[in-house]
Design an enzyme around this catalytic site. Structure first.
Site: not given
Ligand code: PA5
Length: 446
Positions: A286, A307, A420
């Site tokens: 951010e 793995h 948003k």
């Protein structure tokens, strides 16, 4: 305590000259930060927080934590992004990812309001059945949808269970000191409130009440956390590339980025570090990811992920470098001798698990460096409250410096608003009518 940066596995990629060439950029970034002359300078409250924090509020946090420990079996911490990741990281790093199963003298702690999953919310509600519950809702803006929905649901639950007055005693609100819907609600209902300081953004807020109340409720020594952070503040108080490993880390990742290593993988060899890695990803992602720039932060736990992503790291696109966190394990488990040796493991008999883990680290660092994945090694002593505070400050400072070297504002997050706004519009929030029409038309044309 300190964090020691080891550059053994990066020397082929970054020369001393390349480092020296970055000194002016580093000094300029450091100067901006320390003198508050850079972008986002209104959000530098975290810089001196480990020394200047409000002692009275600190005592209130401890009192509230004590109350929570005494009065509930389950403590629900509601928040998203910077409003929960730090506390969760601290609890898993200092205590354990299995905190809820192992620590019986303090309440079980669950985090809510950090997604929109009905199933996980329903599971928490089920877990609360027949239990005493306290809630800490954390939102600086006081308007974020995910925690607001979760809080409405848990507030209803508490009010039904304990009545309005009883619920009031069990709800703790951490938000802005004056503004926002949550602050209005807290004042109206008379909830105990804690303040997110104006000059500290969400992802830099773990050492404020945002992180400290849940951390203290878990029985963790928050004085030790602040002492560790303050030690880091003092150790990194001068900008010297060769003495200050925090500065050197910030510079190294910028040099690698300029060489096309655009993805930074935070590596640890212990699952107790996973949530710290989530906090780190948010901090750097951010802070730096804007204006078309930024290192993409990802994380892995080894040897588990050797793995899975190990193949990609060893031989995939060469745009990666690793930052490896190394520390001494507090447990020593010895591998037993077996006379029959049916599994052929007797060559390890008498050795400890952490010995094997260390060899895995050396083996991997060399293999990855050979595969053109430079490794920055950050070594610290172990998983304690003090070291958590130190590490938090190390990364916060490195992140701010690094973002200034990239010439972006480390303290805003304009990109978070895009989703948003669209979500508010699609949900029909008043004030978003025009946007709603536009989005619905776009969706029809798809
Ligand atoms: O770092 C940030 O600023 C964000 O991640 C916020 O913490 C997050 O969006 C939650 O915001 P708020 O605390 O206002 O609910």
């Amino acid at each position: 305590m300190s964090i020691q940066l080891n550059d053994t596995f990066i020397r082929d990629s970054v020369t001393k000259e390349a480092l020296e060439q970055m000194v002016p950029a580093l000094e300029s970034a450091y100067e901006k930060l320390m003198h508050g002359t850079g972008r986002g300078a209104d959000y530098l409250g975290w810089l001196n927080l480990p020394e200047s924090y409000d002692r009275d509020e600190f005592d209130e946090i401890k009192k509230a934590a004590h109350y929570i420990q005494k009065n509930c079996d389950i403590f629900i911490v509601i928040g998203i992004g910077g409003s929960y990741l730090g506390a969760r990281a601290a609890i898993e790093f200092i205590k354990s990812p299995n905190y809820n199963q192992l620590h019986k003298n303090t309440p079980n702690i669950y985090f809510s309001g950090n997604d929109l999953s009905s199933s996980s919310l329903q599971e928490l509600l089920t877990l609360c059945e027949g239990k005493d519950v306290c809630v800490n809702v954390i939102s600086k803006s006081g308007t974020t949808t995910e925690p607001a929905i979760a809080f409405r649901i848990f507030r209803n639950l508490l009010e039904k269970k304990y009545g309005e007055e009883g619920a009031k005693e069990r709800i703790f609100v951490t938000t802005d000191k004056a503004k926002g819907k949550l602050k209005e609600l807290a004042d109206q209902k008379g909830y105990k409130t804690f303040v997110v300081p104006d000059d500290i953004g969400g992802r830099y807020s773990v050492l404020s009440a945002v992180g400290l109340l849940p951390i203290a409720a878990a029985g963790i020594d928050i004085d030790a956390i602040m002492a560790g952070a303050n030690e880091a503040r003092k150790q990194y108080a001068t900008c010297d590339l060769w003495q200050n490993d925090c500065c050197r880390y910030a510079v190294l990742r910028n040099i690698l980025y300029r060489q096309g290593k655009e993805i930074e993988i935070l590596v640890s060899y212990d699952s107790a570090m996973q949530k710290l890695s989530e906090w780190w990803k948010q901090l750097f992602g951010e802070s730096e990811g804007k204006e078309g720039k930024g290192l993409f932060p990802v994380s892995v736990t080894f040897s588990t992920d050797l793995h899975s992503l190990g193949q990609m790291i060893q031989q995939g696109k060469r745009n990666l470098f690793e930052t490896v966190l190394v520390f001494n394990d507090r447990q020593k488990i010895e591998i037993p001798f077996d006379e029959q040796d049916p599994d052929g493991l007797n060559f390890l008999a008498g050795k400890t698990m952490d010995f094997v883990n260390e060899k895995a680290f050396h083996a991997t660092a060399m293999a990855h460096a050979d595969g053109d994945v430079p490794n920055i090694i950050l070594k610290f002593e172990g998983r304690s409250a003090y070291n958590f505070g130190f590490i938090v400050y190390f990364f916060e400072l490195a992140c701010a410096l690094s973002a200034y070297m990239l010439d972006v504002n480390p303290f805003d997050q304009p990109g978070v608003e895009a989703y948003k706004d669209n979500m508010y519009a699609l949900l029909g929030k008043p004030g978003y009518e025009e946007k709603k029409q536009e989005l619905e038309a776009r969706m029809k044309n798809r």
